[in-house]
Design a protein around this motif. Structure first.
Motif, PDB file in Angstrom:
ATOM      1  N   UNK A  15       0.798  -1.216   0.000  1.00 59.37           N
ATOM      2  CA  UNK A  15       0.000   0.000   0.000  1.00 59.37           C
ATOM      3  C   UNK A  15       0.827   1.260   0.000  1.00 59.37           C
ATOM      4  N   UNK A  16       2.044   1.205  -0.554  1.00 60.82           N
ATOM      5  CA  UNK A  16       2.925   2.369  -0.619  1.00 60.82           C
ATOM      6  C   UNK A  16       3.332   2.634  -2.068  1.00 60.82           C
ATOM      7  N   UNK A  17       2.340   2.908  -2.931  1.00 60.15           N
ATOM      8  CA  UNK A  17       2.642   3.049  -4.355  1.00 60.15           C
ATOM      9  C   UNK A  17       3.539   4.243  -4.668  1.00 60.15           C
ATOM     10  N   UNK A  18       3.462   5.313  -3.889  1.00 57.55           N
ATOM     11  CA  UNK A  18       4.314   6.468  -4.166  1.00 57.55           C
ATOM     12  C   UNK A  18       5.787   6.094  -4.042  1.00 57.55           C
ATOM     13  N   UNK A  19       6.146   5.337  -2.993  1.00 65.18           N
ATOM     14  CA  UNK A  19       7.525   4.885  -2.830  1.00 65.18           C
ATOM     15  C   UNK A  19       7.916   3.936  -3.963  1.00 65.18           C
ATOM     16  N   UNK A  42       4.036   1.360 -13.890  1.00 64.66           N
ATOM     17  CA  UNK A  42       2.650   1.515 -14.331  1.00 64.66           C
ATOM     18  C   UNK A  42       1.672   0.986 -13.275  1.00 64.66           C
ATOM     19  N   UNK A  43       2.001  -0.157 -12.698  1.00 61.49           N
ATOM     20  CA  UNK A  43       1.129  -0.721 -11.666  1.00 61.49           C
ATOM     21  C   UNK A  43       1.083   0.178 -10.434  1.00 61.49           C
ATOM     22  N   UNK A  44       2.181   0.853 -10.128  1.00 64.01           N
ATOM     23  CA  UNK A  44       2.196   1.785  -8.983  1.00 64.01           C
ATOM     24  C   UNK A  44       1.271   2.961  -9.241  1.00 64.01           C
ATOM     25  N   UNK A  51      -8.046   8.837 -11.874  1.00 63.59           N
ATOM     26  CA  UNK A  51      -8.010   9.077 -13.318  1.00 63.59           C
ATOM     27  C   UNK A  51      -6.673   9.626 -13.776  1.00 63.59           C
ATOM     28  N   UNK A  52      -6.111  10.589 -13.046  1.00 63.85           N
ATOM     29  CA  UNK A  52      -4.826  11.160 -13.444  1.00 63.85           C
ATOM     30  C   UNK A  52      -3.723  10.114 -13.417  1.00 63.85           C
ATOM     31  N   UNK A  53      -3.745   9.262 -12.414  1.00 60.89           N
ATOM     32  CA  UNK A  53      -2.718   8.218 -12.337  1.00 60.89           C
ATOM     33  C   UNK A  53      -2.937   7.148 -13.406  1.00 60.89           C
ATOM     34  N   UNK A  54      -4.197   6.898 -13.759  1.00 60.44           N
ATOM     35  CA  UNK A  54      -4.443   5.971 -14.863  1.00 60.44           C
ATOM     36  C   UNK A  54      -3.879   6.526 -16.171  1.00 60.44           C
ATOM     37  N   UNK A  75       2.149  -5.962 -22.229  1.00 62.25           N
ATOM     38  CA  UNK A  75       0.934  -6.090 -23.036  1.00 62.25           C
ATOM     39  C   UNK A  75      -0.269  -6.448 -22.171  1.00 62.25           C
ATOM     40  N   UNK A  76      -0.088  -7.404 -21.254  1.00 63.58           N
ATOM     41  CA  UNK A  76      -1.192  -7.817 -20.389  1.00 63.58           C
ATOM     42  C   UNK A  76      -1.631  -6.713 -19.450  1.00 63.58           C
ATOM     43  N   UNK A  77      -0.647  -5.987 -18.864  1.00 72.84           N
ATOM     44  CA  UNK A  77      -1.004  -4.899 -17.958  1.00 72.84           C
ATOM     45  C   UNK A  77      -1.718  -3.763 -18.668  1.00 72.84           C
TER      46      UNK A  77
END
Length: 490
Positions: A15-19, A42-44, A51-54, A75-77
């Motif tokens: 749960x620390x995607x920014x890091x 990309x997954x982070x 929406x902005x992060x997507x 490709x899968x992601x």
């Protein structure tokens, strides 16, 4: 590079995607393009569920695919991101997703990445942070593990082994903690509730419907609040289950935070986990006892859920419609105004005094108000009967309208020297009646007054009550009401 990818994945799971983004971007800047780092970055972004992060995740995927056009993970992601995008808000991304998915089918036609990408639009994303999605995935995985294992203990043991093999997989960590909690002694009811939650909810709705039907038919005196309270009690077992699931997620989050600081075990660094009871034919990875399995996608809604939800909705609509129809229904009466009554002559009161006019907000459709005296009685002689009745749609009438002392005073004026006031049963249709027995101050005559109401009528009867007890006063009032209010023919 492998260590950096592993750490980025662990930070995302914790749960620390920014890091995770910081670590992946710094590694890309220092060491150059790497497919695994692009995927982790990309997954982070996707883990933010924003929406902005997507949009940022799509830019990373496109950057990575420019350098590695045939990488299966990228490709899968990317195909999964496009499949979960709202087609109305981002129609271009949805269209690009079809192209990426077609390319993935060419490059890896039987890969797990293709399976996840194809089911992404109708399944819950493993990296979504939305609470409902997280709870759904947790319940789905735990129910599947319990159903496939020979015992709850075996399911907990197998889940723990999988989580140990893949310590940075948040989904497996949550499954391990949940299975262990459900396998504890005394948790049989919670396991049953998890495995049969749809059946339980439908049964609860069915019982609630039966209570409403009983309330409408044979138990009209019970308030609807009692029925609503019974419905809430039927939902209480889910509170304990939700508390257990929330605690398991919290423990899994703590586990992931600790695992994020530890390096990934080197392949072959230690003996592989033993094959337990739960390692029998399941997923390919688990069949040999080595590695964690590829858990199946979690559907957003299953056909079974649609079926139970549809049946429950139809049942609630039917019962709700019946309850509403019952609440607004009222008995129809015809008002019969007698010119002579029980050998007495009647005189209309409404020209000089309409008792219903003094009741605020009361507008009857049909009414009558008369006094009855002996034919040759003096003008100032006390009346033997005073009758006022009204008929109409009074479905909003409540007991308080009748029991309120102000209503009686508004109709007949203040009563002096009142001897007794009591509540009496008015009869059918859920009506109410209140009676007063007193001595008339001006003449010393014993009087009885009863005020009644139901959903279709409102009435008052005042009469001489010398020698009458309570039962006789009530019976007289009911007989007067029956003489002046008769059920309508239609």
């Amino acid at each position: 590079m492998n260590d950096i990818r592993t750490r980025a994945d662990a930070l995302i799971a914790a749960g620390r995607p920014a890091e995770a983004r910081t670590a992946a971007r710094e590694a890309l800047d220092e060491n150059g393009p790497d497919a695994g780092l692009f995927l982790a970055l990309a997954r982070a972004h996707m883990a933010e569920d924003d929406d902005d992060h997507d949009d940022a995740a799509e830019r990373v995927f496109r950057e990575g695919l420019d350098a590695f056009p045939d990488d299966v993970g990228l490709l899968g992601g990317y195909a999964g991101l496009c499949a979960r995008t709202d087609g109305f808000e981002r129609p271009g991304r949805r269209a690009r997703g079809e192209e990426v998915l077609a390319r993935l089918r060419e490059v890896a036609p039987n890969s797990p990445e293709l399976l996840r990408a194809e089911s992404a639009g109708s399944s819950v994303a493993a990296d979504e942070k939305d609470g409902a999605s997280v709870r759904r995935m947790q319940s789905f995985d735990a129910a599947r593990a319990l159903a496939d294992a020979p015992s709850p203990e075996a399911a907990a043991t197998q889940a723990a082994r999988w989580a140990a093999v893949a310590p940075h997989d948040r989904r497996l960590a949550v499954l391990a903690e949940t299975a262990a909690a459900l396998a504890a002694p005394g948790r049989a009811r919670l396991r049953f509730l998890l495995l049969r939650r749809l059946e339980y909810r439908f049964t609860a709705v069915l019982l609630l419907a039966l209570l409403v039907i009983l309330r409408l038919t044979v138990l009209p005196g019970i308030p609807f609040g009692v029925t609503a309270g019974a419905g809430l009690l039927l939902q209480l077992p889910f509170l304990n289950l939700r508390k257990l699931l929330r605690a398991a997620r919290d423990r899994a989050a703590l586990r992931m935070t600790e695992a994020a600081a530890e390096p990934e075990p080197e392949p072959g660094a230690g003996p592989g986990p033993e094959v337990g009871a739960g390692d029998e034919a399941g997923s390919p990875a688990g069949a040999g006892g080595f590695g964690a399995p590829e858990l199946p996608p979690v559907p957003r809604v299953t056909r079974r859920e649609y079926a139970f939800a549809g049946a429950g909705a139809v049942l609630l609509l039917l019962v709700g419609g019946a309850a509403y129809a019952s609440s607004v229904a009222y008995p129809r009466y015809d008002v019969v105004a007698h010119d002579e009554y029980r050998g007495l002559t009647g005189y209309d009161l409404r020209e000089e005094y309409d008792p219903f006019r003094s009741v605020p907000g009361f507008t009857p459709e049909r009414s009558a108000a008369r006094v009855y005296v002996e034919e040759d009685a003096a003008r100032d002689a006390p009346a033997e009967y005073l009758v006022a009745v009204a008929a109409g749609d009074f479905h909003e009438t409540r007991e308080s309208h009748v029991r309120d002392a102000g209503t009686m005073a508004a109709l007949v004026g203040p009563l002096s020297a009142a001897n007794e006031v009591w509540e009496a049963g008015a009869g059918p249709y859920g009506g109410w009646m209140q009676c007063v027995r007193y001595t008339e101050a001006s003449s010393g005559t014993p009087r009885g007054v009863c005020l009644w109401a139901d959903k279709g009528s409102f009435g008052l009867a005042a009469f001489t009550a010398e020698g009458m007890d309570r039962a006789e006063v009530e019976a007289t009032a009911r007989s007067v009401g029956a003489d002046f209010l008769r059920p309508a023919a239609d």
